[in-house]
Design a protein around this motif. Structure first.
Motif, PDB file in Angstrom:
ATOM      1  N   ARG A 114      16.192  69.732  48.090  1.00 18.05           N
ATOM      2  CA  ARG A 114      16.156  71.600  48.630  1.00 18.05           C
ATOM      3  C   ARG A 114      14.519  71.989  47.960  1.00 18.05           C
ATOM      4  O   ARG A 114      14.026  72.275  48.421  1.00 18.05           O
ATOM      5  CB  ARG A 114      17.131  72.546  47.650  1.00 18.05           C
ATOM      6  N   MET A 115      14.388  71.341  46.854  1.00 15.02           N
ATOM      7  CA  MET A 115      12.434  71.195  46.297  1.00 15.02           C
ATOM      8  C   MET A 115      11.429  71.130  47.216  1.00 15.02           C
ATOM      9  O   MET A 115      10.634  71.541  47.972  1.00 15.02           O
ATOM     10  CB  MET A 115      12.197  71.411  45.087  1.00 15.02           C
ATOM     11  N   ASP A 116      12.275  69.397  48.018  1.00 13.08           N
ATOM     12  CA  ASP A 116      11.204  69.341  49.195  1.00 13.08           C
ATOM     13  C   ASP A 116      11.567  69.557  49.565  1.00 13.08           C
ATOM     14  O   ASP A 116      10.172  69.440  50.516  1.00 13.08           O
ATOM     15  CB  ASP A 116      11.973  67.394  49.218  1.00 13.08           C
ATOM     16  N   ASP A 117      12.460  70.002  50.207  1.00  6.22           N
ATOM     17  CA  ASP A 117      12.266  71.219  51.936  1.00  6.22           C
ATOM     18  C   ASP A 117      11.742  72.191  51.924  1.00  6.22           C
ATOM     19  O   ASP A 117      11.075  72.368  53.428  1.00  6.22           O
ATOM     20  CB  ASP A 117      14.454  71.294  52.193  1.00  6.22           C
ATOM     21  N   LEU A 118      11.941  72.333  50.929  1.00  9.98           N
ATOM     22  CA  LEU A 118      11.248  74.039  50.321  1.00  9.98           C
ATOM     23  C   LEU A 118       8.939  72.883  50.165  1.00  9.98           C
ATOM     24  O   LEU A 118       8.949  74.028  50.924  1.00  9.98           O
ATOM     25  CB  LEU A 118      11.635  74.409  49.227  1.00  9.98           C
ATOM     26  N   ALA A 119       9.010  72.474  49.965  1.00  9.05           N
ATOM     27  CA  ALA A 119       7.662  72.209  50.000  1.00  9.05           C
ATOM     28  C   ALA A 119       7.121  71.934  51.184  1.00  9.05           C
ATOM     29  O   ALA A 119       5.933  72.442  51.716  1.00  9.05           O
ATOM     30  CB  ALA A 119       7.531  70.801  48.680  1.00  9.05           C
ATOM     31  N   TYR A 120       8.222  71.393  52.019  1.00 11.41           N
ATOM     32  CA  TYR A 120       7.565  71.058  53.095  1.00 11.41           C
ATOM     33  C   TYR A 120       7.622  72.085  54.140  1.00 11.41           C
ATOM     34  O   TYR A 120       6.941  71.566  54.965  1.00 11.41           O
ATOM     35  CB  TYR A 120       8.350  69.967  53.871  1.00 11.41           C
ATOM     36  N   THR A 121       8.739  72.976  54.201  1.00  6.74           N
ATOM     37  CA  THR A 121       8.478  74.112  54.997  1.00  6.74           C
ATOM     38  C   THR A 121       7.211  74.623  54.538  1.00  6.74           C
ATOM     39  O   THR A 121       6.256  75.894  55.254  1.00  6.74           O
ATOM     40  CB  THR A 121       9.368  74.822  54.728  1.00  6.74           C
ATOM     41  N   LEU A 122       7.083  75.590  53.091  1.00  7.90           N
ATOM     42  CA  LEU A 122       5.989  76.122  52.662  1.00  7.90           C
ATOM     43  C   LEU A 122       4.566  75.170  53.638  1.00  7.90           C
ATOM     44  O   LEU A 122       3.385  75.410  53.796  1.00  7.90           O
ATOM     45  CB  LEU A 122       5.256  75.691  51.290  1.00  7.90           C
ATOM     46  N   ALA A 142       8.497  82.765  46.083  1.00  3.60           N
ATOM     47  CA  ALA A 142       9.673  82.796  45.376  1.00  3.60           C
ATOM     48  C   ALA A 142      11.380  81.573  44.831  1.00  3.60           C
ATOM     49  O   ALA A 142      10.993  81.068  43.385  1.00  3.60           O
ATOM     50  CB  ALA A 142      10.690  83.686  45.581  1.00  3.60           C
ATOM     51  N   GLN A 143      11.445  81.416  46.321  1.00  9.78           N
ATOM     52  CA  GLN A 143      12.593  79.799  45.719  1.00  9.78           C
ATOM     53  C   GLN A 143      11.737  78.900  44.903  1.00  9.78           C
ATOM     54  O   GLN A 143      12.468  78.225  44.623  1.00  9.78           O
ATOM     55  CB  GLN A 143      12.994  79.238  47.155  1.00  9.78           C
ATOM     56  N   TYR A 144      10.718  78.166  45.921  1.00 12.53           N
ATOM     57  CA  TYR A 144      10.347  77.219  44.903  1.00 12.53           C
ATOM     58  C   TYR A 144       9.721  77.497  43.577  1.00 12.53           C
ATOM     59  O   TYR A 144      10.070  76.280  42.929  1.00 12.53           O
ATOM     60  CB  TYR A 144       9.103  76.728  45.886  1.00 12.53           C
ATOM     61  N   ASP A 145       9.187  78.294  43.339  1.00 15.16           N
ATOM     62  CA  ASP A 145       8.752  78.670  41.637  1.00 15.16           C
ATOM     63  C   ASP A 145       9.922  79.066  41.600  1.00 15.16           C
ATOM     64  O   ASP A 145      10.046  78.379  39.840  1.00 15.16           O
ATOM     65  CB  ASP A 145       7.922  80.314  42.023  1.00 15.16           C
ATOM     66  N   ALA A 146      11.249  79.756  41.563  1.00 18.12           N
ATOM     67  CA  ALA A 146      12.649  79.321  40.344  1.00 18.12           C
ATOM     68  C   ALA A 146      12.884  77.837  40.480  1.00 18.12           C
ATOM     69  O   ALA A 146      13.192  77.141  39.533  1.00 18.12           O
ATOM     70  CB  ALA A 146      13.809  80.437  41.325  1.00 18.12           C
TER      71      ALA A 146
END
Length: 75
Positions: free
Chosen positions: A34-42, A14-18
Motif C-alpha cells: 500500500r505504501m509503495d502504491d501511494l508512493a507511485y500514485t504521488l 495524509a495516507q502516506y504520512d500516516a
C-alpha cells in the motif's frame, strides 16, 4: 502536464504520512505494498520520479500553500 486536484494531493499525502509514522516499512507485505502504491500514485500525480520530491511537490500544491513558500528550495 495534467495536474491532480488539490484534494487528491491532500488525501495521498495524509495516507502516506500516516503509514510512514506507523513505520509501515517494517510491517506486513500488504501494508508495504500500500505504501509503495501511494508512493507511485504521488509520483504520477506530481510528475516526479522520487517519493520525497513528490511529497514536497504535493504539499506545495495543497490548499493554503503560500506561493512564496521556499519548501522546494534545497540548501
Amino acid at each position: 502536464m495534467l495536474m491532480a486536484h488539490p484534494a487528491v494531493h491532500t488525501e495521498l499525502v495524509a495516507q502516506y504520512d500516516a503509514l510512514r509514522v506507523l513505520n509501515a516499512e517494517q510491517s506486513s507485505p500488504a501494508v508495504r505494498q500500500r505504501m509503495d502504491d501511494l508512493a507511485y500514485t504521488l509520483c504520477t500525480a506530481t510528475g516526479t520520479a522520487d517519493v520525497d520530491a513528490a511529497l514536497v511537490a504535493a504539499r506545495h500544491r495543497l490548499p493554503g500553500a503560500r506561493p512564496e513558500d521556499d519548501s522546494l528550495v534545497t540548501d
